[in-house]
Enzyme design. Structure first.
Site, PDB file in Angstrom:
ATOM      1  CG  ASN A   7       3.613   8.004  -3.825  1.00 27.85           C
ATOM      2  OD1 ASN A   7       2.530   7.434  -3.578  1.00 27.85           O
ATOM      3  ND2 ASN A   7       4.977   7.277  -3.301  1.00 27.85           N
ATOM      4  CG  HIS A  10      -1.106   8.206   1.225  1.00 29.40           C
ATOM      5  ND1 HIS A  10      -1.314   7.117   1.891  1.00 29.40           N
ATOM      6  CD2 HIS A  10       0.042   8.562   1.366  1.00 29.40           C
ATOM      7  CE1 HIS A  10      -0.088   6.775   2.511  1.00 29.40           C
ATOM      8  NE2 HIS A  10       0.749   7.784   2.181  1.00 29.40           N
ATOM      9  CG  HIS A  43       5.264   1.261  -1.884  1.00 31.43           C
ATOM     10  ND1 HIS A  43       5.805   1.484  -1.061  1.00 31.43           N
ATOM     11  CD2 HIS A  43       5.717  -0.035  -2.330  1.00 31.43           C
ATOM     12  CE1 HIS A  43       6.518   0.441  -0.510  1.00 31.43           C
ATOM     13  NE2 HIS A  43       6.291  -0.466  -1.364  1.00 31.43           N
ATOM     14  NE  ARG A  45       3.219  -1.229   2.502  1.00 29.08           N
ATOM     15  CZ  ARG A  45       4.424  -1.050   3.262  1.00 29.08           C
ATOM     16  NH1 ARG A  45       4.890   0.265   2.857  1.00 29.08           N
ATOM     17  NH2 ARG A  45       4.644  -1.666   4.253  1.00 29.08           N
ATOM     18  NE  ARG A  49       0.525  -0.944   4.554  1.00 28.14           N
ATOM     19  CZ  ARG A  49       1.350  -0.678   5.157  1.00 28.14           C
ATOM     20  NH1 ARG A  49       1.785   0.363   5.714  1.00 28.14           N
ATOM     21  NH2 ARG A  49       2.021  -1.766   5.845  1.00 28.14           N
ATOM     22  CD  GLU A  70       8.119   4.887  -3.991  1.00 27.69           C
ATOM     23  OE1 GLU A  70       8.769   5.965  -3.977  1.00 27.69           O
ATOM     24  OE2 GLU A  70       7.457   4.493  -3.220  1.00 27.69           O
ATOM     25  CB  THR A 101       9.397   3.349   2.959  1.00 21.17           C
ATOM     26  OG1 THR A 101       8.509   2.732   1.761  1.00 21.17           O
ATOM     27  CG2 THR A 101      10.523   2.764   2.596  1.00 21.17           C
ATOM     28  CD  GLU A 151      12.735   8.668  -4.062  1.00 21.32           C
ATOM     29  OE1 GLU A 151      11.707   9.023  -3.230  1.00 21.32           O
ATOM     30  OE2 GLU A 151      12.349   7.472  -4.810  1.00 21.32           O
ATOM     31  CG  HIS A 191      10.403   9.290   3.422  1.00 24.29           C
ATOM     32  ND1 HIS A 191       9.646   8.352   3.201  1.00 24.29           N
ATOM     33  CD2 HIS A 191      10.518   9.416   4.416  1.00 24.29           C
ATOM     34  CE1 HIS A 191       9.160   7.755   4.275  1.00 24.29           C
ATOM     35  NE2 HIS A 191       9.559   8.108   5.183  1.00 24.29           N
TER      36      HIS A 191
END
Length: 238
Positions: A7, A10, A43, A45, A49, A70, A101, A151, A191
């Site tokens: 992922n 970031h 992801h 969103r 962000r 995602e 999340t 998941e 996660h």
């Protein structure tokens, strides 16, 4: 053998800290793939962000491995997925003020909507997964709605401190895996997983894919994206 989807949200978080054009998530994705990652996860969103619409379009065109998007079930997001057509969509809950999340999608409460969204995405040839708590009711609801995969939310395990709690959460994941497979679902996990806590989860036979982001990007700040990915893959395959 368990596979790694990285992922890269970031990477975009760092970019957005200065509202500039670097680092580019597409560069990071390439390094992850060169290191042997099975796929790339982002992801998108509603508040944009970190990952933005351009990122998703570019990644769709450049990712050579599995591209996992995602997103929440808002109609805006579903339309974007229908247009982009990633390899997989992982449906997640989303709150405006959360740092990340916070929990799994409530497939029981949102069953009608989930079934409709799943059907729309599958019409485009997109594999649909639901990010859920490792609970029987959620697994069965996801299967009833037509999801092909789930998941399992590993946050409870990742946040556990005492040995008894750690083992209890691992047992929950093992039980959830068995229920999901019996229900005909492919089982992923993710996660809060890090270089320090991943190995007990990889010992759960049958978990085929892990989605890991923050820990890898954090390590990459020090050693680079390619090496950080390689180090995590070694832990998954040990």
């Amino acid at each position: 053998m368990a596979l790694l989807n990285v992922n890269i949200d970031h990477v975009a978080t760092i970019r957005q800290a200065r509202l500039t054009d670097e680092p580019d998530p597409a560069w990071a994705a390439m390094q992850c793939e060169l290191a042997g990652a099975n796929g790339i996860t982002v992801h998108l969103r509603q508040d944009r962000r970190h990952i933005n619409d351009r990122d998703v379009r570019v990644l769709k065109e450049t990712v050579a491995s599995k591209f996992n998007l995602e997103m929440c079930m808002a109609d805006e997001m579903v339309k974007i997925a229908e247009d982009i057509v990633p390899d997989q969509v992982t449906l997640v809950p989303e709150k405006r003020r959360e740092l990340t999340t916070e929990g799994g999608l409530d497939c029981v409460k949102t069953k009608e909507q989930l079934a409709k969204v799943t059907k729309r995405l599958q019409k485009k040839g997109i594999l649909v997964s639901a990010f859920i708590a490792p609970e029987e009711s959620q697994i069965l609801a996801a299967a009833d709605c037509g999801c092909e995969a789930v998941e399992l939310h590993t946050g409870m395990y990742a946040n556990a401190v005492k040995d008894k709690k750690v083992e209890s959460t691992l047992n929950d994941l093992r039980d959830a895996y068995d229920i999901a497979v019996t229900s005909g679902l492919v089982v992923h996990a993710g996660h809060g997983l890090t270089y320090r806590n991943i190995e007990p989860v990889t010992a759960i036979q049958g978990l085929c894919e892990f989605n890991i982001g923050h820990s890898i990007v954090s390590r990459a700040v020090i050693v680079g994206m390619r090496q950080a990915t390689e180090e995590m893959i070694k832990l998954l395959t040990r």
